[in-house]
Design a protein around this motif. Structure first.
Motif: not given
Length: 163
Positions: A29, A131, A134-135, A138-139
């Motif tokens: 990340q 993007a 960000r995904s 979120e997970a």
């Protein structure tokens, strides 16, 4: 006493495995975030200066994850390879998943074009990586719960089987 020690060691190993998996995900990340920011900064630097791309890669101010990538690219340029080859080789060594590495590697092919095309490719790559980051962000809670359950469940199962 040996059973208790073995149990403690197995559960400790399960916790270390969990930690390792979660740290690898955080590193992925961080790398995505750093590369997205660096590509956006590189786009701005290309628009503002007329310096050649290899010189910009050496002087670009960015996070250490992206700096390591750019250093690998410039080191690859010191040989007889092209920018696209050096870029692809450095991208394939990133601590990312295959799809993410391919996104970064594909950008190398667009860097030999005109300024507008290079800037558009950098902008698109930065948006795509943002993007993806960000995904991943979120997970995080779900990934942490699943990883914890699998590691501790597997460790407990191993303890039961070995007792």
């Amino acid at each position: 006493m040996p059973r208790l020690t073995g149990t403690a060691l197995l559960l400790g190993a399960a916790l270390l495995l969990r930690r390792s998996i979660l740290l690898r995900a955080k590193d992925r990340q961080r790398t995505l975030r750093a590369l997205a920011a660096a590509f956006a900064a590189l786009e701005q630097a290309i628009r503002l200066t007329l310096a050649p791309l290899p010189a910009l890669l050496r002087t670009l101010s960015c996070a250490k994850e992206a700096k390591a990538f750019f250093c690998a690219v410039t080191d690859g340029l010191s040989g007889e390879g092209t920018l696209a080859d050096a870029w692809r080789a450095a991208a394939l060594r990133l601590p990312l998943e295959e799809r993410e590495r391919e996104t970064v590697a594909a950008l190398g092919l667009a860097l030999d074009g005109e300024e507008a095309c290079v800037c558009a490719a950098l902008r698109q790559a930065a948006q795509t990586l943002s993007a993806m980051e960000r995904s991943l962000a979120e997970a995080v809670p779900q990934r942490e719960r699943i990883t914890t359950a699998l590691c501790l469940g597997g460790g407990a199962l191993l303890v039961i089987v070995l007792l």
